[in-house]
Scaffold this motif. Sequence first.
Motif, PDB file in Angstrom:
ATOM      1  N   GLY A 141      34.483  34.473  46.822  1.00 46.78           N
ATOM      2  CA  GLY A 141      33.367  34.574  45.888  1.00 46.78           C
ATOM      3  C   GLY A 141      32.544  35.830  46.074  1.00 46.78           C
ATOM      4  N   ALA A 142      31.240  35.633  46.302  1.00 52.01           N
ATOM      5  CA  ALA A 142      30.317  36.752  46.438  1.00 52.01           C
ATOM      6  C   ALA A 142      30.662  37.628  47.630  1.00 52.01           C
ATOM      7  CB  ALA A 142      28.887  36.233  46.565  1.00 52.01           C
ATOM      8  N   ARG A 144      33.592  38.567  48.604  1.00 51.87           N
ATOM      9  CA  ARG A 144      34.601  39.539  48.190  1.00 51.87           C
ATOM     10  C   ARG A 144      33.959  40.714  47.463  1.00 51.87           C
ATOM     11  NH1 ARG A 144      38.821  35.125  45.589  1.00 51.87           N
ATOM     12  NH2 ARG A 144      39.772  34.433  47.548  1.00 51.87           N
ATOM     13  N   VAL A 145      33.096  40.400  46.521  1.00 55.25           N
ATOM     14  CA  VAL A 145      32.439  41.454  45.737  1.00 55.25           C
ATOM     15  C   VAL A 145      31.582  42.326  46.643  1.00 55.25           C
ATOM     16  CG1 VAL A 145      30.861  41.920  43.832  1.00 55.25           C
ATOM     17  CG2 VAL A 145      32.467  40.007  43.674  1.00 55.25           C
ATOM     18  N   ASP A 284      29.850  38.075  41.231  1.00 55.74           N
ATOM     19  CA  ASP A 284      30.853  37.026  41.379  1.00 55.74           C
ATOM     20  C   ASP A 284      30.793  36.034  40.219  1.00 55.74           C
ATOM     21  OD1 ASP A 284      28.318  36.569  42.769  1.00 55.74           O
ATOM     22  OD2 ASP A 284      29.106  34.558  43.166  1.00 55.74           O
ATOM     23  N   GLY A 342      33.862  42.108  40.449  1.00 62.43           N
ATOM     24  CA  GLY A 342      33.731  40.667  40.250  1.00 62.43           C
ATOM     25  C   GLY A 342      34.840  40.095  39.386  1.00 62.43           C
ATOM     26  N   SER A 346      37.618  37.283  40.525  1.00 62.14           N
ATOM     27  CA  SER A 346      37.368  35.904  40.093  1.00 62.14           C
ATOM     28  C   SER A 346      38.367  35.426  39.049  1.00 62.14           C
ATOM     29  CB  SER A 346      35.942  35.783  39.544  1.00 62.14           C
ATOM     30  OG  SER A 346      35.793  36.526  38.343  1.00 62.14           O
TER      31      SER A 346
END
Length: 420
Positions: A141-142, A144-145, A284, A342, A346
């Motif tokens: 989620g966040a 990764r970004v 995300d 993002g 995603s």
Amino acid sequence: MTTHAPGRTRALLDAYLPAPGEPRLLAVSWLVKTVGSGLYLTTGTLFFTRVVGLPVHQVASGLTVAGIVGLAGAVPLGRLADRFGPRRTYAVLLGVQFATMAALAFARTFPVFLALILSFLLAEQGSTAARGALVATVGEGAERVRLRAYLRVVTNIGVTIGAAAAALVIQADSEAGYMALLWCTALTYPGAAVPLWWLRARETRPATAAARTGSGWQVLRDGRYAAVTLVCGVLSLQAQVLSFAVPLWVLQHTEAPPALVSGIVAVNTVMVICLQVRFSRGADDDSRAARMCRNAGIALFAACALAACTSGLSGWSATVLLLLFAAALTFGELWLSAGSFGLSFSLAPEGVHGQYQGFFSLGRGAATAVAPVLIALLCLGDHPRAGWLVLGTLFVVAGAAAPLALRVPAARTAPSTATD
């Protein structure tokens, strides 16, 4: 009060560095690799022409052909990352890049040069896909970004360090210097592989034979991901505006001082280093990421409009508008990077991030291939003011299409996550 200083320092470092452990190891690996990129980008052409002895037109045509052919390896090599694990695949491809870069030191004919540079760029496309999949395994989620945003900051720092070091060799302009720099560039690839040894991110792959069969080329049937890739690919033309259009525009079409070219690049670099992580917050969320791409299109239109107004102005007036142009262009880049980070993660199903990241890289790769011709035709031709506005309109239309792209049906997926 001083007893709290170490705690404050640690908090400050944590705010501006990736999280300890795997994210930080990946950032170190990427820093080493991008220092090599800075060395190569600034001196590669000089090495091929002055040391190898190839004519400029052969170097240009060889790089163009290899770059286009190299795009074909993005999805197949991304699939290898899904099958054998992104960390393993990335390390092997770094080894291939080391071998081909080192072999270029001995190239003295065009066929040998073409074969080696083609192998190098194929491995580069594959490593881009594998690295994207590796980011997906390190966080969720966040996370990764945020990590991808940090890596973009690291890219700017690494390339700047490499370019600064290469400037000394360019000043000396000797065959021995260019040869030494090529070897140093080659060594950054195994150097980038070393931190991966301690990286123990989970390796994801399709869980069953049925899932493997169903998702082998799944990305090619994913209309939504293709639409997002197209939108982000068009918007990524902004990178070539900075590297290709700006030097020629400033020197040939404005009264601004030539040194402003470096000033525009400096504004861009500093803004990306300082703001990229902040701009990536919330990316995300798919809807918010799409709006970031829309904002990027608006900012890039503003940048193009400012550039169009600089022709014919006095030196000071043109300088002020070009600095505003640099800021607007960079805001567009920041929003685009955040939104594309993002959406590229995603919208990709778990277990097949390699092929999806490889496919996503095709958008930017295609834009890089067509940008010089397109920008030269629009912005550096007979009617540059109108051309800048046409380019800006292309950006704003692409940005507006980002939220619409999310409505395109996605490919049907089978459960595909496992840990080995």
